[in-house]
Enzyme design. Sequence first.
Site, PDB file in Angstrom:
ATOM      1  N   SER A 225     -29.483 -48.496  -0.340  1.00 12.48           N
ATOM      2  CA  SER A 225     -28.854 -49.763  -1.141  1.00 12.48           C
ATOM      3  C   SER A 225     -28.981 -50.858  -0.361  1.00 12.48           C
ATOM      4  O   SER A 225     -28.990 -50.931   1.054  1.00 12.48           O
ATOM      5  CB  SER A 225     -27.561 -49.241  -1.545  1.00 12.48           C
ATOM      6  OG  SER A 225     -26.666 -50.544  -2.092  1.00 12.48           O
ATOM      7  N   TYR A 238     -19.048 -45.680   0.154  1.00 15.14           N
ATOM      8  CA  TYR A 238     -20.328 -45.674  -0.202  1.00 15.14           C
ATOM      9  C   TYR A 238     -21.584 -46.269   0.566  1.00 15.14           C
ATOM     10  O   TYR A 238     -22.372 -45.852   1.004  1.00 15.14           O
ATOM     11  CB  TYR A 238     -20.336 -46.278  -1.680  1.00 15.14           C
ATOM     12  CG  TYR A 238     -21.505 -46.815  -2.326  1.00 15.14           C
ATOM     13  CD1 TYR A 238     -22.228 -45.708  -3.191  1.00 15.14           C
ATOM     14  CD2 TYR A 238     -22.289 -47.843  -2.037  1.00 15.14           C
ATOM     15  CE1 TYR A 238     -23.455 -45.890  -3.860  1.00 15.14           C
ATOM     16  CE2 TYR A 238     -23.683 -48.202  -2.831  1.00 15.14           C
ATOM     17  CZ  TYR A 238     -24.064 -47.212  -3.410  1.00 15.14           C
ATOM     18  OH  TYR A 238     -25.305 -47.474  -4.264  1.00 15.14           O
TER      19      TYR A 238
HETATM   20  P1  NAD Z   1     -27.048 -43.855 -12.662  1.00 16.13           P
HETATM   21  O1  NAD Z   1     -25.562 -43.448 -12.836  1.00 16.13           O
HETATM   22  O2  NAD Z   1     -27.637 -43.779 -13.853  1.00 16.13           O
HETATM   23  O3  NAD Z   1     -27.739 -42.511 -11.831  1.00 16.13           O
HETATM   24  C1  NAD Z   1     -27.015 -41.780 -10.817  1.00 16.13           C
HETATM   25  C2  NAD Z   1     -27.180 -40.311 -11.015  1.00 16.13           C
HETATM   26  O4  NAD Z   1     -26.588 -39.703 -10.017  1.00 16.13           O
HETATM   27  C3  NAD Z   1     -26.259 -39.870 -12.280  1.00 16.13           C
HETATM   28  O5  NAD Z   1     -27.247 -40.161 -13.293  1.00 16.13           O
HETATM   29  C4  NAD Z   1     -26.032 -38.274 -11.858  1.00 16.13           C
HETATM   30  O6  NAD Z   1     -27.084 -37.526 -12.551  1.00 16.13           O
HETATM   31  C5  NAD Z   1     -26.309 -38.255 -10.543  1.00 16.13           C
HETATM   32  N1  NAD Z   1     -25.116 -37.665  -9.896  1.00 16.13           N
HETATM   33  C6  NAD Z   1     -24.036 -38.377  -9.184  1.00 16.13           C
HETATM   34  N2  NAD Z   1     -23.077 -37.436  -8.916  1.00 16.13           N
HETATM   35  C7  NAD Z   1     -23.998 -36.284  -9.045  1.00 16.13           C
HETATM   36  C8  NAD Z   1     -23.530 -34.875  -8.687  1.00 16.13           C
HETATM   37  N3  NAD Z   1     -22.331 -34.583  -7.965  1.00 16.13           N
HETATM   38  N4  NAD Z   1     -24.303 -33.944  -8.838  1.00 16.13           N
HETATM   39  C9  NAD Z   1     -25.533 -34.318  -9.495  1.00 16.13           C
HETATM   40  N5  NAD Z   1     -25.913 -35.273  -9.770  1.00 16.13           N
HETATM   41  C10 NAD Z   1     -24.992 -36.388  -9.749  1.00 16.13           C
HETATM   42  O7  NAD Z   1     -26.999 -44.836 -11.607  1.00 16.13           O
HETATM   43  P2  NAD Z   1     -28.150 -45.528 -10.671  1.00 16.13           P
HETATM   44  O8  NAD Z   1     -27.628 -46.866 -10.228  1.00 16.13           O
HETATM   45  O9  NAD Z   1     -29.420 -45.327 -11.091  1.00 16.13           O
HETATM   46  O10 NAD Z   1     -28.061 -44.543  -9.391  1.00 16.13           O
HETATM   47  C11 NAD Z   1     -29.149 -44.144  -8.681  1.00 16.13           C
HETATM   48  C12 NAD Z   1     -29.155 -44.500  -7.145  1.00 16.13           C
HETATM   49  O11 NAD Z   1     -29.224 -45.920  -7.100  1.00 16.13           O
HETATM   50  C13 NAD Z   1     -27.838 -44.031  -6.386  1.00 16.13           C
HETATM   51  O12 NAD Z   1     -27.991 -43.313  -5.524  1.00 16.13           O
HETATM   52  C14 NAD Z   1     -27.075 -45.258  -6.494  1.00 16.13           C
HETATM   53  O13 NAD Z   1     -26.159 -45.441  -5.281  1.00 16.13           O
HETATM   54  C15 NAD Z   1     -28.377 -46.082  -6.009  1.00 16.13           C
HETATM   55  N6  NAD Z   1     -28.297 -47.658  -6.102  1.00 16.13           N
HETATM   56  C16 NAD Z   1     -27.788 -48.059  -7.300  1.00 16.13           C
HETATM   57  C17 NAD Z   1     -27.578 -49.501  -7.376  1.00 16.13           C
HETATM   58  C18 NAD Z   1     -27.355 -50.257  -8.551  1.00 16.13           C
HETATM   59  O14 NAD Z   1     -26.870 -51.291  -8.558  1.00 16.13           O
HETATM   60  N7  NAD Z   1     -27.277 -49.449  -9.780  1.00 16.13           N
HETATM   61  C19 NAD Z   1     -27.732 -50.330  -6.258  1.00 16.13           C
HETATM   62  C20 NAD Z   1     -28.098 -49.703  -5.098  1.00 16.13           C
HETATM   63  C21 NAD Z   1     -28.150 -48.318  -5.029  1.00 16.13           C
END
Ligand code: NAD
Length: 333
Positions: A225, A238
């Site tokens: 991130s 986080y």
């Molecule tokens: P999202 O909610 O669509 O995806 C996150 C996924 O993590 C969930 O769908 C879930 O299946 C999985 N998850 C969470 N806890 C879990 C557990 N205990 N066991 C199994 N699966 C679990 O959101 P996203 O934003 O697509 O997140 C994906 C990645 O991107 C994450 O690592 C997040 O930190 C990172 N990220 C997101 C952003 C943003 O702005 N959306 C920014 C930087 C980084």
Amino acid sequence: MPDDSHIASSRRTVLAAAAGLVTAAAASGRAQAAEMAAPRPPLVDPENAYPRPPFPEQSQPWPGLAGKMNPRPDHGETSYRGSGRLAGRKALITGGDSGLGRAAAIAYAREGADVAIAYLPQEEPDAREVVALIREAGRKAVALPGDLRDSKYCAQLVQHAHDELGGLDILVSNAGRQRHQASILDITDEQFDETFRTNIYALFHLSKAAIPLMPRGSAIIATASVNAFSPSEILLDYSATKGAIVAFVKSLAKQMVHKGIRVNAVAPGPFWTALQVSGGQTEENIHNFGGETPMGRAGQPAEIAPIYVLLASSEASYITGQVYAASGGTGVG
Ligand code: NAD
Ligand code: MG
């Protein structure tokens, strides 16, 4: 004496045949060029390509569903076009039901890979849509729900994905947990533990299980991130895990050079996903989501999928130990 008229006539025949070949070659060249040129993707104005804040008020119980977001995120369902860049590859993507993981799953399948997705059992409705999209692309889809906070599940997940896909050469450790808290004093021991288990312990357990199964040429990709480099004050635990992911990836990449496995990270800025509207951000931040970036808008998952494709593909054979960002102009590093 040779019959001149006969020679002249065969020469004409040879010349005519050669001319025919040249014409045919030119025609086939033109056809190929036309094929390569089509479809011609339109120029996209990045500033105005997608919705800008304000976003409608909304919140969902964790872990949230992409299918219930307003507006629905774009994961590339109608737009991503593949060109065989991952033909025959076998990928496991955690958090493949929604958000960035779903965008990667759609792109990988359309690039020719068979894909296993992991997700929480509560996310079955999102996961079903992804499975259908992978199958529509003509690829094998494997759905493996479970909780990544459990190290045993992590190990079983990798083994199942490997067995069901008939191999494993791409691991995308993407699942993540994000809960905002204004103060360190509000972060419970349980939250701190859960965030670390989901974001960094799972990467450790998944990598450990996958590496012995992966052939040379494989790729491990972790989702970090921009918070690894410029941590938000309300995302203390986080951000610490995302910093850990960057260090983990850079160290593991060096270890894996002589095993022929590349290890990289993706660093997203603010992307419109379920994690943000299910406790990841305050309501005020959701309202203005992405507004603080130089581009003034949130990213859509479809806009980061090409990085996951590049890092997985053999085109990236000299790329390892790196962090690639898509962040609407927010600086990293
Ligand atoms: P999202 O909610 O669509 O995806 C996150 C996924 O993590 C969930 O769908 C879930 O299946 C999985 N998850 C969470 N806890 C879990 C557990 N205990 N066991 C199994 N699966 C679990 O959101 P996203 O934003 O697509 O997140 C994906 C990645 O991107 C994450 O690592 C997040 O930190 C990172 N990220 C997101 C952003 C943003 O702005 N959306 C920014 C930087 C980084
Ligand atoms: Mg989800």
